[in-house]
Design an enzyme around this catalytic site. Structure first.
Site, PDB file in Angstrom:
ATOM      1  CG  ASP A 114      10.148  -2.983  16.597  1.00 35.57           C
ATOM      2  OD1 ASP A 114      10.044  -4.205  16.358  1.00 35.57           O
ATOM      3  OD2 ASP A 114       9.710  -2.456  17.640  1.00 35.57           O
ATOM      4  CG  PHE A 117       3.729  -1.596  20.903  1.00 33.68           C
ATOM      5  CD1 PHE A 117       3.196  -1.114  22.092  1.00 33.68           C
ATOM      6  CD2 PHE A 117       4.353  -2.830  20.902  1.00 33.68           C
ATOM      7  CE1 PHE A 117       3.291  -1.860  23.257  1.00 33.68           C
ATOM      8  CE2 PHE A 117       4.460  -3.577  22.061  1.00 33.68           C
ATOM      9  CZ  PHE A 117       3.917  -3.091  23.243  1.00 33.68           C
ATOM     10  CE  LYS A 150       5.161  -9.516  18.933  1.00 34.37           C
ATOM     11  NZ  LYS A 150       4.263 -10.126  19.903  1.00 34.37           N
TER      12      LYS A 150
END
Length: 408
Positions: free
Chosen positions: A225, A141, A254
């Protein structure tokens, strides 16, 4: 207009006024402090999701509040035609924590998806027409924008929005599959060191080292990532550091902002020099308010030893889950305070609902996994309370399964 703090009417407002992309909202939260949230009726919840690995310092941490207030009263936005002290301070901090060396560079966006969009364009600039292939992993993802959706290895997410941006190929997460796929026409390999949205799935042993060796041999970029795994979440500042490798770029978001929207692409060596004026940009990316807050959050993680706390508390949480002895639990995955709990039956949503009833916020990334990503600040009190509440939630669902089995 209804009272937005009235717990009896907010669902009607949400159903009428919000799009359904997030599904039904589970609760109306009105306040947070530390690892706790309160709904409009005053019920307290232990937050072991932290906004999906976002609220590194928990809720309303004094460092976060002071940084927002101070910078908002000083300078919030000026555009990227200009530089600001917080922007430069954060870039230097990110380079130091990631270990880029003097040649590294930082591009700012406002989210993880924006960071990965920038990384996608970096890969294209590196590859050019001679390297049209970009590799990613199945069940990965990387975001929901059109570029990052092409990188995301979940066909069911892509199907309604096809055709995807061409050139991206998805591989099984094995060294053998990578060896078979990579050649001198590959521009970049994108990967998550832990597949968070897949259910907190670790890559096979040696995969990151093999990925680094193979991409270097073929002249491809290795782009990691770290949006969910970065900022100390896994017990290292960034998860790639555990493997002892140096990537060409990482993407972060985040947890670096502790609740304030910000994302970044961090490059190593001279790769960041591929961008030239006009090749990419963001109106709000790198604004002084966001960068000041992120710098303060990362400084507090460092000062308070929260990377080490994540490593220690992660072991403690996993041990406490195992000690529950629930027949529903089949395995515990992940590193630090990014934890996946495998379930024996596809009842993850029921466990989340039961936990919610008992006053615990957790998440189900799929039908047979519970994801935990609490604030990095948790201690013995929060771990003890979590074990109690999670044990109750598992027992509630297990009892329901037994009752259903007896009826059938």
């Amino acid at each position: 207009m209804s009272d937005l703090t009235d717990n009896s009417t907010w669902r009607e407002d949400a159903d009428r006024d919000l799009t359904f992309n997030a599904g039904d909202r589970l609760e109306l939260f009105v306040r947070g402090e530390g690892a706790y949230l309160w709904d409009a009726d005053g019920k307290r919840y232990l937050d072991f999701l932290a906004g999906i690995a976002v609220n590194s310092l928990g809720h309303a941490h004094p460092v976060f509040v002071e940084a927002v207030s101070r910078q908002a009263a000083t300078l919030a936005h000026v555009s990227n035609y200009f530089a600001t002290p917080p922007q430069l301070e954060l870039a230097a901090r990110l380079k130091r924590l990631a270990g880029t060396g003097p040649g590294g560079r930082v591009y700012y966006g406002n989210s993880g998806a924006e960071a990965n969009e920038a990384a996608f364009k970096l890969a294209r600039l590196h590859g050019g027409p001679e390297r049209p292939r970009i590799l990613s992993l199945l069940d990965s993802f990387h975001g929901r924008t059109m570029g990052t959706l092409a990188l995301t290895g979940k066909p069911w997410m892509q199907a309604p929005f096809g055709p995807m941006i061409p050139g991206v190929e998805h591989l099984e997460s094995t060294i053998e599959a990578l060896e078979a796929a990579i050649d001198d026409r590959v521009a970049a390999l994108f990967l998550e060191p832990v597949k968070g949205e897949a259910g907190v799935i670790d890559l096979p042993a040696g995969f990151l080292q093999a990925a680094r060796e193979l991409t270097a041999r073929h002249g491809a970029l290795l782009i990691v990532d770290e949006i969910q795994t970065g900022a100390g979440r896994t017990g290292e500042w960034f998860a790639f550091q555990r493997a002892g490798i140096v990537p060409d770029a990482i993407t972060v978001a985040k947890g670096i902002g502790g609740g304030f929207p910000i994302g970044a692409l961090i490059t190593f060596g001279t790769v960041g020099e591929l961008f030239y004026p006009g090749s990419h940009g963001s109106t709000f990316g790198g604004n002084p308010l966001a960068t000041a807050v992120a710098s303060a959050v990362l400084a507090e993680i460092e000062r308070a030893g929260l990377v080490e706390n994540a490593a220690e508390r992660g072991i403690q949480v996993r041990d406490r889950i195992a000690a529950l002895g629930s027949p529903l639990v089949t395995g515990i995955r992940g590193e630090g305070l990014l934890i996946g709990v495998g379930l024996a039956h596809p009842v993850a949503k029921a466990v989340v609902a039961a936990a919610h009833q008992h006053g615990l916020v957790i998440n189900a990334p799929n039908d047979d996994t519970i994801r935990l990503a609490p604030p990095l600040t948790i201690g013995d009190v929060e771990v003890d309370e979590f074990a109690d509440l999670f044990g109750r939630a598992l027992a509630t669902v297990q009892d329901a399964l037994v009752l259903e089995g007896n009826r059938s």
